[in-house]
Design a protein around this motif. Structure first.
Motif, PDB file in Angstrom:
ATOM      1  N   LEU A 157      27.958  37.949  33.323  1.00  0.00           N
ATOM      2  CA  LEU A 157      28.875  36.882  32.964  1.00  0.00           C
ATOM      3  C   LEU A 157      29.244  36.959  31.485  1.00  0.00           C
ATOM      4  O   LEU A 157      28.376  37.036  30.621  1.00  0.00           O
ATOM      5  N   GLY A 158      30.557  36.965  31.203  1.00  0.00           N
ATOM      6  CA  GLY A 158      31.031  36.954  29.827  1.00  0.00           C
ATOM      7  C   GLY A 158      31.197  38.313  29.193  1.00  0.00           C
ATOM      8  O   GLY A 158      31.638  38.403  28.031  1.00  0.00           O
ATOM      9  N   GLU A 159      30.865  39.373  29.903  1.00  0.00           N
ATOM     10  CA  GLU A 159      30.997  40.708  29.320  1.00  0.00           C
ATOM     11  C   GLU A 159      32.451  41.172  29.313  1.00  0.00           C
ATOM     12  O   GLU A 159      33.286  40.696  30.079  1.00  0.00           O
ATOM     13  N   ASP A 160      32.721  42.133  28.414  1.00  0.00           N
ATOM     14  CA  ASP A 160      34.042  42.752  28.331  1.00  0.00           C
ATOM     15  C   ASP A 160      34.034  44.041  29.140  1.00  0.00           C
ATOM     16  O   ASP A 160      33.206  44.931  28.896  1.00  0.00           O
ATOM     17  N   VAL A 161      34.972  44.127  30.090  1.00  0.00           N
ATOM     18  CA  VAL A 161      35.060  45.282  30.988  1.00  0.00           C
ATOM     19  C   VAL A 161      36.470  45.844  30.935  1.00  0.00           C
ATOM     20  O   VAL A 161      37.446  45.097  31.072  1.00  0.00           O
ATOM     21  N   ALA A 162      36.587  47.145  30.737  1.00  0.00           N
ATOM     22  CA  ALA A 162      37.881  47.828  30.785  1.00  0.00           C
ATOM     23  C   ALA A 162      37.968  48.608  32.088  1.00  0.00           C
ATOM     24  O   ALA A 162      37.042  49.359  32.428  1.00  0.00           O
ATOM     25  N   VAL A 163      39.053  48.425  32.823  1.00  0.00           N
ATOM     26  CA  VAL A 163      39.262  49.135  34.084  1.00  0.00           C
ATOM     27  C   VAL A 163      40.439  50.085  33.893  1.00  0.00           C
ATOM     28  O   VAL A 163      41.576  49.652  33.659  1.00  0.00           O
ATOM     29  N   PHE A 164      40.151  51.377  34.006  1.00  0.00           N
ATOM     30  CA  PHE A 164      41.158  52.412  33.796  1.00  0.00           C
ATOM     31  C   PHE A 164      41.736  52.838  35.143  1.00  0.00           C
ATOM     32  O   PHE A 164      41.017  53.341  36.009  1.00  0.00           O
ATOM     33  N   GLY A 165      43.040  52.625  35.315  1.00  0.00           N
ATOM     34  CA  GLY A 165      43.718  52.915  36.576  1.00  0.00           C
ATOM     35  C   GLY A 165      43.951  51.626  37.339  1.00  0.00           C
ATOM     36  O   GLY A 165      42.987  50.903  37.643  1.00  0.00           O
ATOM     37  N   GLN A 166      45.218  51.315  37.614  1.00  0.00           N
ATOM     38  CA  GLN A 166      45.555  50.076  38.304  1.00  0.00           C
ATOM     39  C   GLN A 166      46.396  50.363  39.545  1.00  0.00           C
ATOM     40  O   GLN A 166      47.370  49.677  39.833  1.00  0.00           O
ATOM     41  N   GLY A 167      45.993  51.409  40.262  1.00  0.00           N
ATOM     42  CA  GLY A 167      46.483  51.565  41.618  1.00  0.00           C
ATOM     43  C   GLY A 167      45.783  50.538  42.495  1.00  0.00           C
ATOM     44  O   GLY A 167      45.181  49.571  42.003  1.00  0.00           O
ATOM     45  N   VAL A 168      45.820  50.736  43.799  1.00  0.00           N
ATOM     46  CA  VAL A 168      45.257  49.743  44.713  1.00  0.00           C
ATOM     47  C   VAL A 168      43.775  49.504  44.421  1.00  0.00           C
ATOM     48  O   VAL A 168      43.335  48.359  44.260  1.00  0.00           O
ATOM     49  N   ILE A 169      42.988  50.570  44.333  1.00  0.00           N
ATOM     50  CA  ILE A 169      41.551  50.390  44.116  1.00  0.00           C
ATOM     51  C   ILE A 169      41.289  49.836  42.732  1.00  0.00           C
ATOM     52  O   ILE A 169      40.408  48.982  42.537  1.00  0.00           O
TER      53      ILE A 169
END
Length: 348
Positions: A157-169
């Protein structure tokens, strides 16, 4: 006759017809309604880059061996996101607890084919929840891939997360990370996908082509870097930027299906100097520390439950529903014009 989508060579698709096979003991026959195309794994077979086309996987040694192909063209019935109606159940299975019955809509894996003959143990408990749009069932597997990556990341909770790739998955990963309490930065090279990422819960979006991603992530976190990055696109430069974006001792979950040599990935740079943890997430299993409580089947069921509860929207990700007879056009679209499509679904 049964119709099957098959690749006869790189970037060549045809619909083959086969005689209907008798139902063996212990199996169900399912008439396919929808079958989702994977824009990652499937395109590697469509393009001819999948490692199984040039090497053989040894499941006992857990190694690929050079010198012989594990699969050869024609590659028939790929696909792992199917929804269909049970039309026949082997008689001796009558009364099996949790087993779908004739007329039930179920989700599972039997490939891009008009009918599937599926072992009973693989579809116990796979009846679609009441009121769920049948199209949603085509997301059970891709949703589980996203869910697995988030569990491997051990989000707090409260962590910073970067998600690389914004296709469906990637979009589903963004939503699940946000539901887990993270503040998510979504990264992609297509502005349209970043717009969708904002609707799926991203706090910040960055364009991989025009933004200095690692620098922007560090600026937004007081110079620290993200606690976690999840790389879902399967591109080595994106994996490298994910490694650059996390804090000292941070974690990167590599969940993309990377092809060929790691051009663009330099492990002597930030990975080495910041002592980054690099973790693989692959849908063949769950994170080892969770294996006593979680399974791939639980991932799939729980994801569909979240959809049924309205916590994750999947049907709006369906950009195209294509008749199975036009499957070749669907692959050309995903291969050559990815900005125009998200989830492409074949309709039988």
């Amino acid at each position: 006759m049964e119709r099957v989508v098959q690749f006869t060579g790189p970037r060549h698709v045809e619909i083959a017809e086969h005689e209907r096979e008798p139902l063996p003991p212990g199996h169900l026959r399912v008439r396919t309604r929808y079958s989702g195309i994977s824009a990652g794994t499937e395109l590697t077979a469509y393009r001819g880059t999948n490692p199984y086309l040039t090497r053989t996987w040894d499941p006992e040694a857990r190694l690929f061996h050079e010198g012989a192909a594990g699969i050869e063209y024609p590659v028939a019935g790929w696909g792992y996101s199917e929804v269909g109606e049970v039309v026949e159940v082997s008689p001796e299975l009558d009364g099996t607890p949790g087993l779908p019955v004739t007329g039930n809509l179920i989700w599972g894996i039997w490939g891009h084919r008009s009918e599937g003959i599926v072992p009973a143990e693989r579809v116990i408990g796979h009846t679609l929840p009441d009121g769920l749009d049948p199209l949603a069932g085509a997301f059970a597997r891709v949703g589980a891939i996203a869910y697995n990556a988030v569990l491997a990341g051990d989000v707090h909770l409260g962590e910073d997360v970067a998600v690389f790739g914004q296709g469906v998955i990637g979009l589903l990963t963004t939503r699940l990370a946000q539901l887990s309490g993270a503040r998510v930065t979504a990264v992609d090279a297509l502005d349209g996908r970043l717009d969708t990422a904002r609707r799926y819960g991203a706090h910040t979006t960055l364009n991989a082509r025009t933004d200095q991603v690692a620098e922007r992530v560090r600026d937004a976190t007081g110079g620290r870097g993200a606690d976690l990055a999840i790389e879902i696109s399967g591109a080595y430069p994106a994996l490298h930027e994910a490694l650059r974006s996390v804090a000292v001792g941070g974690r990167v979950v590599a969940s993309g299906f990377y092809q060929g040599d790691g051009i663009g990935l330099r492990l002597g740079d930030e990975f080495h100097h910041n002592r980054v943890q690099l973790v693989c997430s692959q849908i063949g299993g769950v994170p080892p520390q969770l294996s006593g409580r979680w399974s791939v089947d639980r991932l799939q069921r729980t994801f569909l439950r979240l959809v049924a509860e309205g916590q994750v929207d999947v049907t709006s990700l369906v950009s195209h529903v294509v008749p199975a007879a036009d499957a070749a056009d669907a692959y050309v679209l995903l291969d050559e014009r990815p900005a125009e499509a998200l989830q492409v679904v074949l309709e039988f």
